[in-house]
Design an enzyme around this catalytic site. Sequence first.
Site, mmCIF file in Angstrom:
data_model
loop_
_atom_site.group_PDB
_atom_site.id
_atom_site.type_symbol
_atom_site.label_atom_id
_atom_site.label_comp_id
_atom_site.label_asym_id
_atom_site.label_seq_id
_atom_site.Cartn_x
_atom_site.Cartn_y
_atom_site.Cartn_z
ATOM 1 C CG HIS A 311 -2.005 0.885 1.055
ATOM 2 N ND1 HIS A 311 -2.203 2.301 1.195
ATOM 3 C CD2 HIS A 311 -3.142 0.853 0.404
ATOM 4 C CE1 HIS A 311 -3.139 2.937 1.217
ATOM 5 N NE2 HIS A 311 -4.040 1.820 0.603
ATOM 6 C CG ASP A 368 -8.204 -4.071 -3.101
ATOM 7 O OD1 ASP A 368 -7.409 -3.240 -3.256
ATOM 8 O OD2 ASP A 368 -9.503 -4.067 -3.124
HETATM 9 C C1 SDX Z 1 -5.879 0.239 -2.956
HETATM 10 O O1 SDX Z 1 -4.241 4.827 -1.939
HETATM 11 C C2 SDX Z 1 -5.275 4.163 -1.546
HETATM 12 O O2 SDX Z 1 -5.660 4.533 -0.313
HETATM 13 C C3 SDX Z 1 -5.715 2.888 -2.182
HETATM 14 C C4 SDX Z 1 -6.779 2.064 -1.414
HETATM 15 C C5 SDX Z 1 -8.056 2.763 -1.148
HETATM 16 O O3 SDX Z 1 -8.743 2.477 -0.347
HETATM 17 O O4 SDX Z 1 -8.428 3.670 -1.803
HETATM 18 O O5 SDX Z 1 -6.282 1.363 -0.264
HETATM 19 C C6 SDX Z 1 -7.255 0.935 -2.518
HETATM 20 O O6 SDX Z 1 -5.896 0.701 -4.150
HETATM 21 C C7 SDX Z 1 -5.360 -0.756 -2.393
HETATM 22 C C8 SDX Z 1 -3.861 -1.388 -3.336
HETATM 23 C C9 SDX Z 1 -4.397 -2.401 -4.129
HETATM 24 N N1 SDX Z 1 -3.316 -2.795 -4.973
HETATM 25 C C10 SDX Z 1 -2.740 -3.989 -5.002
HETATM 26 O O7 SDX Z 1 -3.006 -4.711 -4.230
HETATM 27 C C11 SDX Z 1 -1.743 -4.063 -6.414
HETATM 28 C C12 SDX Z 1 -0.538 -4.598 -5.485
HETATM 29 N N2 SDX Z 1 0.286 -3.589 -4.801
HETATM 30 C C13 SDX Z 1 1.157 -3.006 -5.349
HETATM 31 O O8 SDX Z 1 1.334 -2.848 -6.788
HETATM 32 C C14 SDX Z 1 1.494 -1.738 -4.820
HETATM 33 O O9 SDX Z 1 2.035 -2.272 -3.252
HETATM 34 C C15 SDX Z 1 0.804 -0.574 -4.479
HETATM 35 C C16 SDX Z 1 0.484 -0.228 -5.895
HETATM 36 C C17 SDX Z 1 -0.331 -0.860 -3.820
HETATM 37 C C18 SDX Z 1 1.679 0.605 -3.919
HETATM 38 O O10 SDX Z 1 2.665 0.911 -4.758
HETATM 39 P P1 SDX Z 1 3.870 1.931 -4.288
HETATM 40 O O11 SDX Z 1 3.498 2.603 -3.078
HETATM 41 O O12 SDX Z 1 4.117 2.811 -5.556
HETATM 42 O O13 SDX Z 1 5.111 1.174 -3.986
HETATM 43 P P2 SDX Z 1 6.203 0.551 -4.818
HETATM 44 O O14 SDX Z 1 5.422 0.214 -6.393
HETATM 45 O O15 SDX Z 1 7.076 1.840 -4.650
HETATM 46 O O16 SDX Z 1 6.706 -0.665 -4.027
HETATM 47 C C19 SDX Z 1 7.779 -0.630 -3.122
HETATM 48 C C20 SDX Z 1 8.453 -1.760 -3.393
HETATM 49 C C21 SDX Z 1 8.994 -2.653 -4.591
HETATM 50 O O17 SDX Z 1 10.131 -3.393 -4.430
HETATM 51 P P3 SDX Z 1 11.686 -2.345 -4.783
HETATM 52 O O18 SDX Z 1 11.502 -1.855 -6.095
HETATM 53 O O19 SDX Z 1 11.802 -1.557 -3.547
HETATM 54 O O20 SDX Z 1 12.561 -3.591 -4.594
HETATM 55 O O21 SDX Z 1 7.740 -2.916 -2.792
HETATM 56 C C22 SDX Z 1 7.504 -3.893 -3.873
HETATM 57 C C23 SDX Z 1 7.846 -3.276 -5.014
HETATM 58 O O22 SDX Z 1 8.421 -3.972 -6.273
HETATM 59 N N3 SDX Z 1 6.170 -4.237 -3.791
HETATM 60 C C24 SDX Z 1 5.652 -5.629 -4.155
HETATM 61 C C25 SDX Z 1 4.093 -5.347 -3.918
HETATM 62 N N4 SDX Z 1 3.776 -4.013 -3.700
HETATM 63 C C26 SDX Z 1 5.073 -3.502 -3.666
HETATM 64 N N5 SDX Z 1 6.186 -6.673 -4.549
HETATM 65 C C27 SDX Z 1 5.496 -8.006 -4.670
HETATM 66 N N6 SDX Z 1 4.278 -7.657 -4.275
HETATM 67 C C28 SDX Z 1 3.524 -6.610 -4.251
HETATM 68 N N7 SDX Z 1 2.296 -6.516 -4.138
#
Ligand code: SDX
Length: 436
Positions: A311, A368
Amino acid sequence: MLTNSFTGETAELIIDGKGYRLPIIMGTEGERAIDIRLLRAQSGYVTLDSGYMNTGSCLSEITYLDGEKGILQYRGYSVEDLAEQCSFVEVAYLLVNGSLPTRDELKNFSHMLGKYALLHEDMVHFFDRFPPNAPPMSILSSMVNSLCTFYPEMVNNPLEKIDKMTARLISKVRTVAAFSYKKSMGHPLVYPRHDLSYCANFLNMMFDSPVNPYEVREEVVRALNKLLILHGDHEQNCSTSTVRLVGSARVNLYASISAGISALWGPMHGGANQAVVEMLEEIYLNGGDYKRYIERAKDSKDPFRLSGFGHRVYKTFDPRSKIIKQVCDEMLNALKLSDPLLDIAKEIERVVLKDEYFIERHLYPNVDFYSGIIYRAIGIPKNMYTVMFALGRLPGWIAHWKEMWDDPNWRIGRPRQIYTGPKLRPFVPIDQRSSA
Ligand code: SDX
């Protein structure tokens, strides 16, 4: 009226040896921010913050969340209390109006939801023209936008009729969702009933049929109320910021909400609840080897991410996911159902929470991760899970649109950028051009 939160303190920015003092502001819960509204005028500099990771877009009195402590409050009430004590309609009233309704206010609001539950019959015919496999989120966004054509009076002086618009939207979006499902199944539409509550009405419109009457189970109604409450608002997430940005151009509520629905559709945002169940189904159908998927999620060369984890704001447990997991267990037990996908989900959570890769990156189950399993147990099809998210988030979107519209400091949203394209160059007539 959004109160000024200036603390009297300032931050000093030194650029090219010159100091610029920027006011510090503080929120109700002690959040602090540097107010950069005069930065460009004073220094000629703008800031760059792709994805707005560090940038506040507004002052807001609606929702407070603390990503480090896993706190979520709507208008000062904890979501834990609201999910346990209230109906979704009560919380929708709270989000839009700022206070929990009295009995009379709740009765009047519920009456308005019943009054506005029908769609204009001309609008019902729109469903006949969508292709049978039309994505429900596309139908929802189109139908909500087309409300402006049926109710143009709401476009001109919106705030005078915000109560009517709110009730009209919250009620009709539920009907659109259920009708889109019936149409996709080729089943006869089931119209809303005055004698049913908001969630019971939705379930009845979705699953009742002339040949097989649907029994509205209290356990399912309770679970759905909690789910919609937990999706009610989440401050400046992608879709809510979209509603605010579109609305800031003085776009009417219906079109602004339609834009928010489109933003929520994304698999990185509200579309994740569908992606979670698709991921769990794939794991189940491939023999249940969830550990291979966890390893893939950790591999930076593999674009696969564990849907339902991580998140932008929560760096600890998303408080909503804890409650939803409990609702999932309660409802499946009450209905005497079991779901192998739930077992896989719990195993994934157990393993991930002990894995350094996820611990280092503060990746926990988000809202989710378990919600799709509840929708699945209710019988809601996968391609409608994000529609369910939109049903829950609608009061939050309306509250933010109204707050932005009401804000004396309102400005049309227009971020800046840093240009990195080519410098000025002479024009080249077409016959003298070569392909790049
Ligand atoms: C919602 O904003 C809100 O409030 C949203 C929400 C709401 O109520 O409106 O809460 C609803 O959208 C919840 C999120 C749903 N999405 C997912 O579940 C999709 C999977 N999660 C991600 O793609 C990710 O965690 C996000 C999009 C939710 C957040 O992305 P960020 O904040 O941009 O984080 P990032 O992409 O910079 O990740 C940081 C690190 C990275 O690794 P490094 O590059 O540092 O090595 O964490 C890793 C990412 O690769 N990472 C994950 C991951 N999520 C982040 N690795 C594996 N699986 C994951 N799910």
